[in-house]
Design an enzyme around this catalytic site. Structure first.
Site, PDB file in Angstrom:
ATOM      1  N   ASP A   8       0.935  -1.084   0.045  1.00  0.00           N
ATOM      2  CA  ASP A   8       0.101  -0.118  -0.055  1.00  0.00           C
ATOM      3  C   ASP A   8       0.869   1.303  -0.125  1.00  0.00           C
ATOM      4  O   ASP A   8       1.832   1.325   0.942  1.00  0.00           O
ATOM      5  CB  ASP A   8      -0.973   0.036   1.300  1.00  0.00           C
ATOM      6  CG  ASP A   8      -2.061   0.908   1.178  1.00  0.00           C
ATOM      7  OD1 ASP A   8      -1.889   1.805   0.310  1.00  0.00           O
ATOM      8  OD2 ASP A   8      -2.930   0.890   1.901  1.00  0.00           O
ATOM      9  N   ASP A 102      -3.088   2.803  -6.065  1.00  0.00           N
ATOM     10  CA  ASP A 102      -1.747   2.715  -5.047  1.00  0.00           C
ATOM     11  C   ASP A 102      -1.759   1.429  -4.034  1.00  0.00           C
ATOM     12  O   ASP A 102      -1.217   1.480  -2.935  1.00  0.00           O
ATOM     13  CB  ASP A 102      -2.022   4.119  -4.484  1.00  0.00           C
ATOM     14  CG  ASP A 102      -3.098   3.994  -3.601  1.00  0.00           C
ATOM     15  OD1 ASP A 102      -3.955   3.289  -3.606  1.00  0.00           O
ATOM     16  OD2 ASP A 102      -3.068   5.099  -2.613  1.00  0.00           O
ATOM     17  N   GLU A 103      -2.537   0.354  -4.533  1.00  0.00           N
ATOM     18  CA  GLU A 103      -2.365  -0.701  -3.640  1.00  0.00           C
ATOM     19  C   GLU A 103      -2.502  -1.910  -4.508  1.00  0.00           C
ATOM     20  O   GLU A 103      -3.250  -2.073  -5.623  1.00  0.00           O
ATOM     21  CB  GLU A 103      -3.689  -0.640  -3.057  1.00  0.00           C
ATOM     22  CG  GLU A 103      -3.676  -1.122  -1.431  1.00  0.00           C
ATOM     23  CD  GLU A 103      -5.154  -0.867  -0.748  1.00  0.00           C
ATOM     24  OE1 GLU A 103      -5.303  -1.678  -0.015  1.00  0.00           O
ATOM     25  OE2 GLU A 103      -5.801   0.070  -1.140  1.00  0.00           O
TER      26      GLU A 103
END
Lengths: 373, 368
Positions: A8, A102-103
């Site tokens: 993350d 973003d993960e």
């Protein structure tokens, strides 16, 4: 045994801005909400000290952090960095599952012989993200996806939590049930009514555990994909012109289409989300005759929904599009469209390959992008 | 208007109006049946503007005229009438009196002049065809008609003449396509037209069990007509272009299997018991000398059944919606063999009844 690393990125958009402009480093950078009308989409850890967090209305962030540096969203830029992040992750496993921009989850199962112990690999991945891209990330390493995700959240910022095999219950037990992804306010209330506050309480109820904390989900493999893949953006300035909204929609669709294809999923349902400047928000869906992962079909469905549901003269501040009822099998193509769709399949696979290699700008679609010029 | 008829005769003709009258009540008159009596001739007519039926009843006309009355209620009244004779009479204010023995009904009617007009077909221009061929052609194509109302042109069966007396009927919903061709002589069609499903459902009912006998068929402007004995069925043709179906009929499917039809049907029925309610997905696996049917449903379990076949080609696995296969096997006559040819797991497959060149069925695989 399986090993998953949940990665993350920390304050992703704000960190990207800081990488691109070193003068911003160490300063409270707030992305989104610049106009005072939008919402914060990302806040650097310096800004978070003031209580600013994402999804907070811009005016409130300004009040809390008057010296904050407010920047407009640059989705294209973030999306390119995201590709770079995933390009690194993909060097460690053929099974990388993007959860959002973003993960992501890296399936490290079976990589020991090649790469060494998973913990060493996890450390190396996070270190490389920092060294090569200048971005800080947090990680959770566990034998199950859901535990890895919980661990990554706890590790924030800039940490890595390793949950050794067999110690999952010990690790989870003291945590409140809200830590479980998918347990929202409603479920929380329901669980609380039954006297369940911590995960330890939940683990005493095997049936509820199966429902909310699916350790085995990882083993069932393909069947466990996301419920939906979506993308939305708060507009820098409110829009009234539908043509302009369609351009925004197209950009959102490209991201959604790319993610669908990456996971080899097809969506049966397309939903458009419209938020007006008075905060009234509507979502409208359409079910497709044949599931799709092709940008042009997703866009067509989205455009149609926009055309039918937009209040004339309404001023729009947020647009979103999402794909749901995701399938990897179990439907039939139309015999009249199969040739066209097989050729699209080839086309989009080619586009995706070019974009992975050279970035999002490498290849564009002639319409409706070109209308902007 | 005043008439006398046998209860049974009147009921038999009135029966045909029941499937046609409008249920949704968009125009009240469409729920009614038009009763006309002229020159010793009694005629009953019903329509929903898309499909219409007109039938004659033997009887005595004591006063000419016309009236309309609610078709469903009139049917119930006639069905339950106590005596064999029935008297109908138009009263003032467009009411209708129905008398049978000591039972008297007075029902609210509507002025016959409000009833929609039907085109008049020139009886000379109709073509006469054996009823069993028409029935077979309708039965073997209609089940493939699309139920998706947004795809208007697929909501019916396409019918066209190929010259030299050959007539073809085609229906598709995009996932499967049924095509049947027979030598029945010219229908006077210059180009293909689309017959609506509701109309064909009535045709099927009308021709049910007809092994002998003839029907007359004709087309005029945007209407089609089919006549059997004393009943005429009209239907409004569907406007729009039927897709170019010739494009999607595979002609180079290399992997061909022949299988005993009834064997195949029963194996499919068994295996599909465990396929999901909604998608009915089954897997067909082709290997040398063997065709395996299987389902795998995580919620229920799995099933496999092998059928011995003569096959020497390469191995191939294709998924199908079992219902689409069961549908077609269900309309083919019992016995004999079917021939299925495949190209690959994504392209359309082709099914034929061995020895019947006039019928084919195209079916899209299901993604597995």
């Amino acid at each position: 045994m399986r090993w998953y690393l949940h990665v993350d990125m920390d304050a992703f958009f704000a960190s990207v801005e800081q990488v691109l402009n070193p003068a911003l480093r160490g300063k409270p950078v707030i992305v989104g909400g610049a106009s005072g009308r939008g919402v914060v989409t990302s806040a650097s850890y310096e800004a978070r000290k003031y209580g600013v967090h994402s999804a907070m209305p811009g005016f409130q962030a300004r009040k809390l952090c008057p010296n904050g540096i407010f920047l407009p969203n640059r989705h294209k830029v973030y999306s390119e960095f995201s590709h770079k992040v995933f390009a690194i992750l993909e060097q460690y496993s053929p099974e990388v599952h993007a959860i959002s921009i973003d993960e992501g989850v890296v399936d490290l199962t079976g990589t020991e012989r090649l790469l060494g112990p998973p913990l060493k690999t996890a450390n190396e991945i996070l270190a490389r993200l920092e060294k090569e891209l200048g971005l800080s990330a947090s990680g959770g390493l566990s034998t199950s996806r859901v535990v890895a995700k919980i661990a990554a959240t706890l590790a924030k910022p800039h940490g890595l939590i390793h949950v050794p095999a067999g110690s999952e219950p010990d690790f989870l037990s003291p945590l409140p049930v809200q830590r479980i992804p998918g347990v929202g306010p409603k479920t929380y209330e329901e669980l609380q009514r039954r006297g369940i506050k911590t995960i330890a309480d939940l683990l005493k109820h095997p049936e509820l555990t199966r429902r909310y904390l699916d350790f085995d989900e990882a083993q069932s493999g393909e069947r466990s994909h996301d419920h939906s893949i979506g993308n939305e953006t708060t507009l820098d300035a409110p829009l009234k012109d539908r043509k302009k909204m369609e351009e925004v929609l197209w950009e959102l669709v490209e991201e959604v289409g790319g993610r669908l294809r990456k996971q080899e999923l097809y969506a049966r349902c397309i939903t458009v989300k419209i938020r007006y400047t008075n905060f009234k928000t509507i979502t409208r869906s359409r079910t497709l005759a044949t599931p799709t992962c092709f940008d042009r079909e997703i866009f067509e469905a989205g455009r149609e929904l926009l055309r039918k549901n937009l209040t004339p003269g309404g001023s729009v501040r947020l647009l979103g599009i999402s794909a749901s009822t995701l399938l990897s099998s179990g439907w039939q193509e139309s015999m009249f469209d199969i040739e066209k769709r097989l050729s699209w399949e080839k086309l989009y696979r080619g586009i995706d390959r070019l974009r992975r290699k050279y970035g999002d700008e490498a290849i564009g679609v002639a319409t409706p992008h070109s209308r902007r010029q | 208007m005043e008439l006398k008829a046998k209860r049974g005769d009147f009921l038999a003709t009135l029966y045909w109006t029941q499937g046609i009258v409008e249920r949704r009540n968009t125009m009240p008159i469409l729920a009614n049946v038009l009763i006309e009596s002229y020159k010793g001739n009694i005629r009953l007519t019903a329509t929903d503007l898309e499909v219409g039926v007109r039938g004659t009843v033997d009887g005595e006309v004591s006063q000419e005229g016309a009236i309309t009355a609610n078709a469903k209620k009139l049917y119930e009244i006639v069905r339950e009438a106590p005596e064999e004779t029935l008297q109908l009479k138009r009263l003032e204010n467009d009411w209708v009196e129905v008398k049978s023995g000591k039972s008297v009904f007075k029902i609210v009617g509507m002025d016959a002049r409000e009833f929609p007009q039907f085109p008049n077909f020139d009886k000379e221009s109709l073509s006469t065809i054996p009823a069993n061929i028409v029935r077979e052609m309708v039965e073997r194509t209609m089940f493939s008609v699309s139920t998706d109302e947004t795809r208007h042109s697929l909501n019916g069966v396409f019918i066209e003449e190929l010259g030299s007396g050959s007539v073809r009927m085609v229906a598709t919903d995009g996932h499967r396509l049924a095509l049947m061709e027979r030598q029945i002589g010219s229908l006077g069609l210059e180009k293909g037209v689309i017959l609506p499903r509701k109309g064909l459902a009535e045709v099927r009912k009308l021709l049910e069990g007809s092994e002998n006998g003839l029907v007359s068929i004709g087309f005029k402007e945007n209407m089609g007509l089919i006549v059997k004995d004393h009943v005429e069925l009209f239907m409004r043709l569907i406007e729009g272009e039927f897709p170019d179906y010739t494009k999607v009929i595979p002609n180079d499917n290399q992997h061909v299997v022949k299988v005993e039809k009834d064997n195949f049907l029963h194996a499919l029925r068994r295996v599909s018991i465990l396929s999901s309610e909604r998608y009915k997905g089954i897997k067909m696996e082709l290997n040398e000398g063997r065709l395996s049917l299987s389902t795998n449903n995580p919620d229920l379990g799995e099933a496999v059944e092998d059928i011995d076949i003569e096959y020497q080609g390469k191995s191939l696995t294709v998924g199908f919606n079992a219902r689409y296969l069961l549908d077609v096997l269900g309309v083919l006559e019992a016995g004999g063999e079917v021939e299925i040819s495949f190209k690959d797991a994504l392209s359309p497959s082709l099914l034929k009844k061995a020895g019947d060149e006039g019928y084919l069925y195209v079916i899209m695989p299901m993604r597995l």
